[in-house]
Design a protein around this motif. Structure first.
Motif, PDB file in Angstrom:
ATOM      1  N   TYR A   1       0.888  -1.179   0.000  1.00 22.51           N
ATOM      2  CA  TYR A   1       0.000   0.000   0.000  1.00 22.51           C
ATOM      3  C   TYR A   1       0.913   1.211   0.000  1.00 22.51           C
ATOM      4  CZ  TYR A   1      -3.855  -3.088   1.296  1.00 22.51           C
ATOM      5  OH  TYR A   1      -4.802  -4.064   1.319  1.00 22.51           O
TER       6      TYR A   1
ATOM      7  N   LYS B   1       4.255   1.050   2.018  1.00 23.67           N
ATOM      8  CA  LYS B   1       4.151   0.058   3.082  1.00 23.67           C
ATOM      9  C   LYS B   1       3.832  -1.323   2.502  1.00 23.67           C
ATOM     10  CE  LYS B   1       1.544  -0.611   7.372  1.00 23.67           C
ATOM     11  NZ  LYS B   1       0.776  -1.798   7.054  1.00 23.67           N
TER      12      LYS B   1
ATOM     13  N   ALA C   1       2.340  -4.923   2.864  1.00 28.68           N
ATOM     14  CA  ALA C   1       1.353  -5.553   3.736  1.00 28.68           C
ATOM     15  C   ALA C   1       1.431  -7.074   3.673  1.00 28.68           C
ATOM     16  CB  ALA C   1      -0.049  -5.091   3.370  1.00 28.68           C
TER      17      ALA C   1
ATOM     18  N   PRO D   1      -3.938 -12.476  13.738  1.00 25.89           N
ATOM     19  CA  PRO D   1      -4.271 -11.255  14.477  1.00 25.89           C
ATOM     20  C   PRO D   1      -4.649 -10.109  13.547  1.00 25.89           C
ATOM     21  CG  PRO D   1      -1.925 -11.744  14.636  1.00 25.89           C
ATOM     22  CD  PRO D   1      -2.552 -12.901  13.945  1.00 25.89           C
TER      23      PRO D   1
ATOM     24  N   GLY E   1      -4.800  -6.945  11.358  1.00 26.74           N
ATOM     25  CA  GLY E   1      -3.770  -6.215  10.627  1.00 26.74           C
ATOM     26  C   GLY E   1      -2.699  -7.093  10.021  1.00 26.74           C
TER      27      GLY E   1
ATOM     28  N   LYS F   1      -4.958 -10.635   6.252  1.00 32.68           N
ATOM     29  CA  LYS F   1      -5.942 -11.611   5.772  1.00 32.68           C
ATOM     30  C   LYS F   1      -6.832 -11.014   4.695  1.00 32.68           C
ATOM     31  CE  LYS F   1      -7.797 -11.885   9.874  1.00 32.68           C
ATOM     32  NZ  LYS F   1      -6.978 -10.921  10.622  1.00 32.68           N
ATOM     33  N   SER F   2      -7.397  -9.848   4.999  1.00 32.25           N
ATOM     34  CA  SER F   2      -8.275  -9.216   4.019  1.00 32.25           C
ATOM     35  C   SER F   2      -7.506  -8.848   2.769  1.00 32.25           C
ATOM     36  CB  SER F   2      -8.906  -7.948   4.603  1.00 32.25           C
ATOM     37  OG  SER F   2      -9.635  -8.254   5.753  1.00 32.25           O
ATOM     38  N   THR F   3      -6.286  -8.390   2.956  1.00 32.05           N
ATOM     39  CA  THR F   3      -5.461  -8.019   1.813  1.00 32.05           C
ATOM     40  C   THR F   3      -5.272  -9.210   0.888  1.00 32.05           C
ATOM     41  OG1 THR F   3      -4.317  -6.368   3.139  1.00 32.05           O
ATOM     42  CG2 THR F   3      -3.202  -7.132   1.160  1.00 32.05           C
TER      43      THR F   3
HETATM   44  N1  ATP Z   1      -6.401   0.694   2.002  1.00 33.75           N
HETATM   45  C1  ATP Z   1      -5.264   0.576   2.708  1.00 33.75           C
HETATM   46  N2  ATP Z   1      -4.328   1.543   2.633  1.00 33.75           N
HETATM   47  C2  ATP Z   1      -3.186   1.439   3.345  1.00 33.75           C
HETATM   48  N3  ATP Z   1      -2.895   0.427   4.152  1.00 33.75           N
HETATM   49  C3  ATP Z   1      -3.796  -0.564   4.273  1.00 33.75           C
HETATM   50  C4  ATP Z   1      -5.030  -0.544   3.558  1.00 33.75           C
HETATM   51  N4  ATP Z   1      -5.732  -1.644   3.865  1.00 33.75           N
HETATM   52  C5  ATP Z   1      -4.968  -2.329   4.739  1.00 33.75           C
HETATM   53  N5  ATP Z   1      -3.809  -1.691   4.988  1.00 33.75           N
HETATM   54  C6  ATP Z   1      -2.733  -2.151   5.865  1.00 33.75           C
HETATM   55  O1  ATP Z   1      -2.352  -3.432   5.473  1.00 33.75           O
HETATM   56  C7  ATP Z   1      -2.172  -4.274   6.605  1.00 33.75           C
HETATM   57  C8  ATP Z   1      -3.054  -5.504   6.479  1.00 33.75           C
HETATM   58  O2  ATP Z   1      -4.427  -5.077   6.502  1.00 33.75           O
HETATM   59  P1  ATP Z   1      -5.622  -6.079   6.365  1.00 33.75           P
HETATM   60  O3  ATP Z   1      -6.861  -5.283   6.257  1.00 33.75           O
HETATM   61  O4  ATP Z   1      -5.337  -7.042   5.276  1.00 33.75           O
HETATM   62  O5  ATP Z   1      -5.587  -6.828   7.755  1.00 33.75           O
HETATM   63  P2  ATP Z   1      -6.561  -7.938   8.338  1.00 33.75           P
HETATM   64  O6  ATP Z   1      -5.740  -9.111   8.651  1.00 33.75           O
HETATM   65  O7  ATP Z   1      -7.724  -8.112   7.444  1.00 33.75           O
HETATM   66  O8  ATP Z   1      -7.018  -7.273   9.695  1.00 33.75           O
HETATM   67  P3  ATP Z   1      -8.431  -7.363  10.405  1.00 33.75           P
HETATM   68  O9  ATP Z   1      -8.484  -8.684  11.064  1.00 33.75           O
HETATM   69  O10 ATP Z   1      -8.381  -6.261  11.395  1.00 33.75           O
HETATM   70  O11 ATP Z   1      -9.471  -7.185   9.346  1.00 33.75           O
HETATM   71  C9  ATP Z   1      -2.501  -3.454   7.809  1.00 33.75           C
HETATM   72  O12 ATP Z   1      -1.293  -3.041   8.397  1.00 33.75           O
HETATM   73  C10 ATP Z   1      -3.239  -2.280   7.279  1.00 33.75           C
HETATM   74  O13 ATP Z   1      -2.933  -1.133   8.025  1.00 33.75           O
END
Ligand code: ATP
Ligand code: MG
Lengths: 480, 281
Positions: B43, B46, B48, B67, B69, B72-74
């Motif tokens: 991103y 950064k 991810a 955990p 952040g 997973k969603s990414t």
């Molecule tokens: N649109 C974005 N812009 C910048 N950074 C992002 C964006 N979306 C996610 N991130 C960063 O990427 C990393 C992974 O985010 P992600 O949403 O994939 O986490 P996650 O595992 O789904 O968390 P959660 O369980 O809280 O949903 C995090 O550090 C987040 O801050």
């Protein structure tokens, strides 16, 4: 002048009382008793408020109404010579007496004999009265400031709830301000309604709303009061409506599409530059758009249509050609078009806010279904934002209806019931301006008709705004 | 498979027994549907995700845990290229669905997203009627040629989402008039109306109460017979109940992946152990 000096002195005195009140608490503190109920600052503020507010109120009231009281006292005893005059002349006499006392220019009236002597007498009396009042007010103000200070300072004590008292004062001031705001609005509406009512005594509302002939200038002489033929406002409503339609035909699509671009397509950087710019544009004084319409767009359109007419004349479209050759600078199209341009930033900025408020998860849902960006906008974002967008359009309509400057400068003055955009038309606002500019007699139906128009305009825009706000409210609830 | 609806924690022995049964029955038979290799996501500056390689089996549920952040969603959004919609997001590496590289810039994401459905954390029915919500996908992709055919697709999708009986009398009411759980099933019906091959679910139950959650889990279990499902969840119990394979992410890296029962009984990595026993995250 003296009032201002007195007020300045009062402010200085209040600052002193603030310190004095604070000090009194601090000095009297007994460590054994623990912390006082209120912090020292509150005690100071409490004392200062009592020293300042009553005296200041007196000074302001005396400054505002002192002259009138003085005049009334002067009239308490009417000299025999003056009593013989008619009331209007009596009024002039007393005004002149006061003017002479204050060294101001008198009226043209020539006073002779008994009147002359009476005038000199009254002038002396007015002077004494004025000086007496002045001294009295100052003394009373000083007394109130000193008394307020002394009484309030005595209350300063360990357990005194100064904080609550000061909070009460603050709440009082805030309530007073809102009461003033509401009362002035109510007052304006009441005066509008009252004058309109007087107008509708002379001209029937039915005739006013649906009559097709507008020519208020005829009814200027007293014996023509009841000439109803001149007050049919339908042409004005038609003109207002026509110009509003043209303005919205320009502003609605351009503003909405620009808003869609800004909120859905533009990069954040672009948006952060363009959005404030739009807001600045929305604040350009409308008279500037008026220049633009009257001096640039009007002549340009006229030249264009005239040239087109010259081409067509003599051909199969001869009649149209001849008509176009006679088109003037002033036309609904120019006024409406420029008004539309003026409204673009307004519509765009409002719609952009509304489209932005559509939750991102709806867009994501649509995109994740394999919809393209424009399909998502067309099928999900816009339908979701529709109520808000409609409300934005209604607000723009209400601005278009109430807009005055552009139409005054570019639409013309002739009242015609027409929907032809090339015609000169006139609007409600333009007529109000022409009816009330210059010296006017406030009793003739001519001037009163302006209030009738004003009331109609007020009711229409109020209704539009209420509907728009209702829609926006409903729309907000949907997403919270 | 007897999905376990007990709400006690997954790492308790009684549950593992059942989980083992299901894994034995399904995991080995599933062929690979989605194959991710060395996926890195940025991103802006950064990073991810770091070198994630993961196989997702056909006709099975794969749970992504880890955990907050951890990415997973990414990772989920890489599979249907939803990261394209985020300004500044960049995805490197190969992601194949049936040997076709999803991450190929030449591939039209519109076509891809018709094959890969997605369900979000917050139920997001469109501000349209229930019918129009489900008909949305078939309409934009031109999948049906007549009104009756469209109605058939809508009914079938709602039936498969287990919502038909509850809504068939009010198909023309707004989708947002449904309860949260019903809305989430409506969104699932909307996703399966275009007959996708893969369904991605990002914490689909986190906004729902336990009863609505149970219904969705039941539905996921049902859908598994036909689709390849990837689900992100924060509930260990849910992962144990619905999934056959689990992948554990930590700080942007895939720590370990394997059959769900093995992950919960016998994690290889100490971080996995700590996470599933609730010591962090
Ligand atoms: N649109 C974005 N812009 C910048 N950074 C992002 C964006 N979306 C996610 N991130 C960063 O990427 C990393 C992974 O985010 P992600 O949403 O994939 O986490 P996650 O595992 O789904 O968390 P959660 O369980 O809280 O949903 C995090 O550090 C987040 O801050
Ligand atoms: Mg997430």
């Amino acid at each position: 002048m003296l009032t201002w000096i007195a007020l300045a002195a009062l402010i200085a005195f209040s600052l002193f009382t603030f310190r004095s009140g604070r000090e009194r608490l601090v000095r009297g503190l007994d460590p054994a008793q623990g912390r006082p109920h209120s912090r020292p600052g509150y005690h100071g503020a409490y004392v200062a408020l009592w020293a300042f507010a009553p005296a200041a109120l007196l000074l302001i009231v005396a400054g505002a109404f002192g002259g009138r009281i003085e005049a009334a006292m002067l009239r308490a005893e009417v000299p025999a010579a003056v009593a013989a005059l008619d009331p209007l002349q009596q009024g002039v006499f007393f005004d002149d007496a006061r003017a002479q006392a204050h060294g101001l220019p008198l009226s043209q009236t020539v006073y002779e004999g008994g009147l002359k002597a009476a005038l000199a007498d009254k002038a002396v009396e007015a002077r004494t009265l004025e000086q007496g009042m002045r001294l009295g007010v100052l003394a009373l103000a000083a007394l109130m400031a000193g008394g307020g200070f002394a009484l309030a300072r005595r209350r300063v004590a360990h357990q005194f709830r100064a904080r609550n008292r000061v909070e009460g004062w603050i709440a009082g001031v805030l309530i007073l301000s809102s009461v003033v705001a509401v009362l002035t609005t109510v007052g304006i509406i009441a005066s509008l309604a009252w004058e309109s009512w007087r107008f509708f005594q002379v001209v029937s509302p039915i005739h006013f709303l649906f009559g097709r002939e507008w020519d208020p200038q005829i009814a200027m002489r007293a014996d023509q009061f009841a000439s109803e033929g001149a007050f049919g406002a339908l042409p004005l409503f038609a003109g207002t409506f026509l110009i509003m339609l043209i303005a919205m035909a320009v502003a609605a699509p351009v503003g909405l599409f620009a808003a869609i671009y800004l909120s859905e397509y533009a990069r954040p950087l672009t948006r952060s530059v363009v959005k404030p710019l739009l807001e600045i544009l929305a604040g350009v004084p409308t008279v500037v758009y008026g220049f633009f319409a009257a001096l640039t767009v009007g002549p340009l359109f006229r030249a264009g249509f005239n040239a087109l007419g010259a081409q067509l004349a003599g051909g199969p479209l001869n009649d149209l050609g001849v008509y176009l050759m006679q088109v003037q600078n002033q036309m609904a199209l120019v006024a409406g078009g420029v008004m539309g341009i003026m409204l673009i930033p307004f519509v765009c900025s409002l719609s952009d806010d509304i489209i932005n408020a559509v939750p991102q998860h709806l867009r994501d849902g649509s995109l994740a279904m394999g919809a393209t960006r424009s399909e998502t906008i067309k099928k999900v974002v816009l339908p979701a934002a529709l109520p808000g967008v409609v409300a934005a359009m209604l607000l723009a309509v209400s601005r278009a209806v109430g807009e005055t400057m552009i139409v005054t400068m570019a639409a013309g003055l002739q009242a015609k019931t027409t929907l032809n955009p090339l015609d000169t038309v006139t609007t409600v606002t333009v007529q109000i301006v022409t009816l009330l500019t210059g010296d006017q007699e406030f009793d003739s139906p001519k001037t009163l008709s302006a209030f009738g128009l004003g009331l109609t305009l007020f009711v229409v825009t109020l209704a539009l705004n209420i509907i728009a706000l209702r829609i926006v409210q409903k729309y907000r609830e949907q997403y919270d | 498979m007897p999905a376990n609806r007990d709400d006690t924690d997954a790492h308790e022995p009684a549950h593992m027994h059942i989980a083992v049964d299901s894994a034995v029955a399904h995991a080995p038979t599933g062929q690979i549907k989605v194959r991710a290799r060395d996926v890195n996501v940025f991103y802006g500056e950064k990073q991810a995700l770091f070198d994630v390689s993961l196989d997702v089996a056909e006709r099975a549920v794969t749970a992504l845990i880890g955990p907050s952040g951890c990415g997973k969603s990414t990772f989920l959004r890489c599979i249907n290229r939803m990261n394209d919609t985020i300004p500044g997001a960049r995805v490197d590496g190969r992601i194949e669905i049936d040997d076709e590289n999803v991450n190929d810039k030449a591939l039209d994401p519109v076509v891809l997203r018709a094959r890969v459905g997605m369900v979000f954390q917050k139920p997001n029915p469109f501000p349209k009627t229930i019918f129009e919500n489900v008909a949305y996908g078939p309409r934009i992709h031109g999948l049906t040629s007549s009104k009756s055919e469209l109605e058939g697709v809508v009914e079938a999708s709602l039936r498969r989402a287990g919502l038909w009986d509850e809504v068939h009398e009010r198909l023309h009411q707004s989708g947002s008039s449904l309860s949260g759980g019903q809305q989430q099933r409506l969104v699932i019906a909307r996703a399966i109306a275009v007959s996708p091959e893969v369904i991605l679910m990002d914490e689909p139950c986190s906004a729902l109460d336990p009863i609505a959650t149970a219904k969705i889990e039941e539905l996921i279990d049902e859908l598994r017979r036909q689709y390849c499902i990837v689900i992100v969840t924060h509930s260990m119990a849910q992962a144990a109940r619905v999934s056959q394979k689990t992948a554990f992410f930590h700080m942007g890296r895939l720590v370990e992946a394997g059959p769900t029962d093995e992950m919960f009984t016998n994690p290889r990595d100490s971080r996995t152990q700590d996470y599933i026993t609730g010591r962090f995250g």
